[in-house]
Design an enzyme around this catalytic site. Structure first.
Site, PDB file in Angstrom:
ATOM      1  N   LYS A 112     -13.096   1.685  -3.653  1.00 48.00           N
ATOM      2  CA  LYS A 112     -14.433   1.762  -2.829  1.00 48.00           C
ATOM      3  C   LYS A 112     -15.345   2.606  -3.520  1.00 48.00           C
ATOM      4  O   LYS A 112     -16.517   2.450  -3.099  1.00 48.00           O
ATOM      5  CB  LYS A 112     -13.780   3.120  -1.768  1.00 48.00           C
ATOM      6  CG  LYS A 112     -12.938   2.303  -0.588  1.00 48.00           C
ATOM      7  CD  LYS A 112     -12.467   3.359   0.515  1.00 48.00           C
ATOM      8  CE  LYS A 112     -11.706   2.694   1.501  1.00 48.00           C
ATOM      9  NZ  LYS A 112     -10.867   3.690   2.313  1.00 48.00           N
ATOM     10  N   GLU A 135       0.869  -1.124  -0.086  1.00 48.22           N
ATOM     11  CA  GLU A 135       0.063   0.105  -0.035  1.00 48.22           C
ATOM     12  C   GLU A 135       0.887   1.327  -0.037  1.00 48.22           C
ATOM     13  O   GLU A 135       0.582   2.261  -0.407  1.00 48.22           O
ATOM     14  CB  GLU A 135      -0.834   0.013   1.170  1.00 48.22           C
ATOM     15  CG  GLU A 135      -2.076   0.907   1.165  1.00 48.22           C
ATOM     16  CD  GLU A 135      -3.278   0.829   2.248  1.00 48.22           C
ATOM     17  OE1 GLU A 135      -4.394  -0.040   1.726  1.00 48.22           O
ATOM     18  OE2 GLU A 135      -3.041   0.969   3.327  1.00 48.22           O
ATOM     19  N   HIS A 184       7.287 -27.059   1.894  1.00 54.58           N
ATOM     20  CA  HIS A 184       6.492 -28.028   1.346  1.00 54.58           C
ATOM     21  C   HIS A 184       5.353 -27.460   0.600  1.00 54.58           C
ATOM     22  O   HIS A 184       4.230 -28.182   0.256  1.00 54.58           O
ATOM     23  CB  HIS A 184       6.095 -28.943   2.523  1.00 54.58           C
ATOM     24  CG  HIS A 184       7.266 -29.523   3.220  1.00 54.58           C
ATOM     25  ND1 HIS A 184       8.016 -30.661   2.632  1.00 54.58           N
ATOM     26  CD2 HIS A 184       8.004 -29.154   4.218  1.00 54.58           C
ATOM     27  CE1 HIS A 184       9.031 -30.987   3.424  1.00 54.58           C
ATOM     28  NE2 HIS A 184       8.997 -29.912   4.147  1.00 54.58           N
TER      29      HIS A 184
HETATM   30  O1  LIG Z   1      -8.913   2.541   9.689  1.00 55.46           O
HETATM   31  P1  LIG Z   1      -9.765   3.048   8.548  1.00 55.46           P
HETATM   32  O2  LIG Z   1      -9.955   4.362   8.357  1.00 55.46           O
HETATM   33  O3  LIG Z   1     -11.146   2.029   8.700  1.00 55.46           O
HETATM   34  O4  LIG Z   1      -8.925   2.370   7.202  1.00 55.46           O
HETATM   35  C1  LIG Z   1      -8.835   1.021   7.132  1.00 55.46           C
HETATM   36  C2  LIG Z   1      -8.011   0.768   6.027  1.00 55.46           C
HETATM   37  O5  LIG Z   1      -8.328   1.235   4.671  1.00 55.46           O
HETATM   38  C3  LIG Z   1      -7.331   1.876   4.006  1.00 55.46           C
HETATM   39  O6  LIG Z   1      -7.471   3.276   4.260  1.00 55.46           O
HETATM   40  C4  LIG Z   1      -7.137   1.516   2.688  1.00 55.46           C
HETATM   41  O7  LIG Z   1      -7.198   0.212   2.495  1.00 55.46           O
HETATM   42  C5  LIG Z   1      -6.106   1.504   4.720  1.00 55.46           C
HETATM   43  O8  LIG Z   1      -4.836   2.408   4.448  1.00 55.46           O
HETATM   44  C6  LIG Z   1      -6.421   1.523   6.054  1.00 55.46           C
HETATM   45  O9  LIG Z   1      -5.464   0.797   6.870  1.00 55.46           O
END
Ligand SMILES: O=P(O)(O)OC[C@H]1O[C@](O)(CO)[C@@H](O)[C@@H]1O
EC number: 5.3.1.9
Length: 528
Positions: free
Chosen positions: A455, A322, A351
């Site tokens: 998202k 990330e 394995h």
């Molecule tokens: O803590 P939040 O804001 O729920 O985000 C959870 C996760 O989602 C992200 O923003 C995107 O995957 C991550 O960087 C983060 O760790």
């Protein structure tokens, strides 16, 4: 290179940290002195950039944020007295809360002690706590932790079923920096509903760890939850293990969080040294750059030879991918950076996929993690003079050698034992290595714009579902998918509509799909 030359190279490049009893061996990465010399100017800049970051520069320009996870381990480094005070107060608040939970001053409404925790969070709000729980939780912790890290109803049910007789003594941690991520929000609603079904007042069990002013923070305050802990704006999810996100669950399980912070601080001090050879994080970043040509051409296979470190590779997967997996560099050039990370543990993986590592596509470098202490107490001899731990150690050496003989490079990291201090040090080591590597390849390692696209697309699908269901409600007779898509004003979304309907029908939620499933165009749908 013959055996004597390799032994010399091992000694020339061996890094050892006395206080942490930590070794780093990069001798099996085949870079030469010319490569190191060529990298020197890039490192000088990276060290300066890192110093600026630690000094409070806006190191995450896209989000206009400081990047302050190093301050968590050493509040004296915080750029303002207010930030320092916030860090110190949060740790004190965690310790005082945990003391009261452990001694029963804070307890569930009708029983004297909390026995379990459901920790709800995803990404950085789950992976650190999961890794640390697996690595460090005692066998019989004061509170046993269970994770909900997805929006999977069956996964949620599994935890709730397991805890059905102990829900009344189970604390719920709802962890989300943004306080608006759908997965933890869904998990929290589901768990809250399960408490209500048992006539338990959720607010007496629930604790929020979230950004001040987030939706979750507002909910926790308005419903009068047991406690709230802050997640600071300048701590990113994937580097949040030593904020309240990681410290609270760890402390509740009886893990020594002061030792974890101290280990992190000691490693931070060691990785602040602006000399490649005397800085283990720089040695890692150098090796990664060499392996992948500064373009992530080779994957990082992480192989801890210790069961308790199983989740380290998963934790690193988010931290590295990330952070480094970016389309554009800081100048806006398209670079498609990143390093793929995978791995479970040795010798188990021997394995599974080590066959391909040894002989197949040479698109990786390995990172072995060795733990010198086999177990607490003495070991049985499986054969005369040989223990299970000797086997594990031999497997590590053997795999390293076999890979090297076939031109597969590797790094080996060695710690004396797995404890809160060494785990804190490992986390800090990789925080810094990722940061330095990000500067070497000139990307912003602290944002995640790519995640937003997924998202948004998911939110659009849910919106489409609502529109389609609205149309169907008023349809008197079965309707074809094409017709339905037209009526919902979404003709170009027909495939998505088909998948939405198939999912709803499979869950027997009032839809009937008729026709030939192998020919989706033949299907008609009706609401009943
Ligand atoms: O803590 P939040 O804001 O729920 O985000 C959870 C996760 O989602 C992200 O923003 C995107 O995957 C991550 O960087 C983060 O760790």
């Amino acid at each position: 290179m013959d055996a004597a030359a390799l032994w010399q190279r091992y000694q020339d490049w061996l890094y050892y940290h006395k206080g942490l009893e930590f070794y780093l061996d990069v001798s099996r990465m085949r870079f030469d002195d010319a490569f190191v010399a060529a990298m020197q100017p890039k490192f000088e800049k990276a060290f300066q950039d890192m110093a600026a970051l630690e000094g409070g520069a806006i190191a995450n320009p896209d989000e206009n944020r400081m990047v302050g996870h190093y301050w968590l381990r050493n509040p004296d480094l915080a750029p303002t007295p207010q930030i320092k005070q916030d860090i110190v107060e949060t740790i004190d608040k965690i310790e005082s809360f945990v003391r009261k939970v452990h001694n029963g001053d804070i307890h569930p409404p009708s029983v004297p002690l909390f026995t379990d925790i459901i920790s709800i969070g995803i990404g950085g709000s789950a992976l650190g706590p999961q890794f640390v729980a697996e690595a460090l939780a005692p066998d019989f912790p004061p509170l046993r932790i269970h994770f909900i890290d997805n929006s999977d109803p069956a996964g949620i049910d599994r935890i709730l079923t397991k805890l059905k007789d102990r829900l009344g003594s189970t604390m719920v941690l709802s962890i989300s920096k943004s306080g608006g991520t759908p997965e933890p929000r869904n998990g929290t609603i589901e768990v809250k509903t399960a408490y209500a079904a048992k006539n338990l007042d959720f607010s007496q069990y629930a604790v929020a760890i979230t950004g001040v002013g987030s939706n979750l923070d507002k909910q926790a305050r308005s419903e009068g939850w047991l406690a709230t802990f802050p997640m600071e704006d300048w701590v990113g999810g994937r580097t949040s293990e030593m904020s309240a996100v990681g410290l609270l669950p760890a402390a509740l399980q009886g893990i020594d969080i002061r030792a974890m912070l101290a280990g992190g601080k000691e490693m931070d001090d060691a990785t602040r040294v602006p000399e490649i050879k005397n800085n283990p994080a720089a040695l890692l970043a150098l090796s990664w750059y060499f392996a992948g040509n500064g373009k992530g051409e080779k994957d990082m296979v992480v192989l801890p030879y210790k069961d308790s470190l199983l989740l380290f590779s998963r934790y690193l997967q988010q931290l590295v991918m990330e952070s480094l997996g970016k389309e554009k560099d800081l100048k806006g050039n398209v670079v498609h950076q990143g390093i793929a990370v995978y791995g479970n543990k040795g010798s188990t993986d021997q394995h599974a996929y080590v066959q391909q590592l040894r002989e197949g596509v040479p698109n990786f470098f390995a990172t072995f993690i060795e733990v010198l202490e086999d177990r607490q107490g003495s070991s049985l001899e499986i054969e005369p003079g040989i223990t299970s731990g000797d086997y594990l150690s031999g497997f590590l050496q053997g795999t390293r050698k076999a890979l090297y003989e076939n031109q597969r490079d590797s790094i080996t990291l060695t710690i004396a034992e797995v404890n809160a201090r060494t785990v804190g040090a490992l986390i800090a080591l990789y925080d810094r290595a990722v940061g330095l590597y990000g500067f070497l390849v000139n990307i912003n390692a602290y944002h995640q714009p790519g995640v937003e696209a997924g998202k948004k697309a998911a939110a659009a699908i849910l919106d489409l579902q609502q529109r389609v269901m609205q149309v169907l409600k008023h349809e008197p007779a079965p309707i074809s998918l094409t017709h339905l898509a037209e009526k919902a004003g979404a003709s170009d979304e027909i495939e998505a509509i088909y998948k939405i309907l198939r999912h709803i029908a499979a869950n027997r939620r009032g839809l009937v799909l008729q026709g030939n499933p192998s020919q989706p165009t033949s299907l008609t749908v009706s609401a009943n």
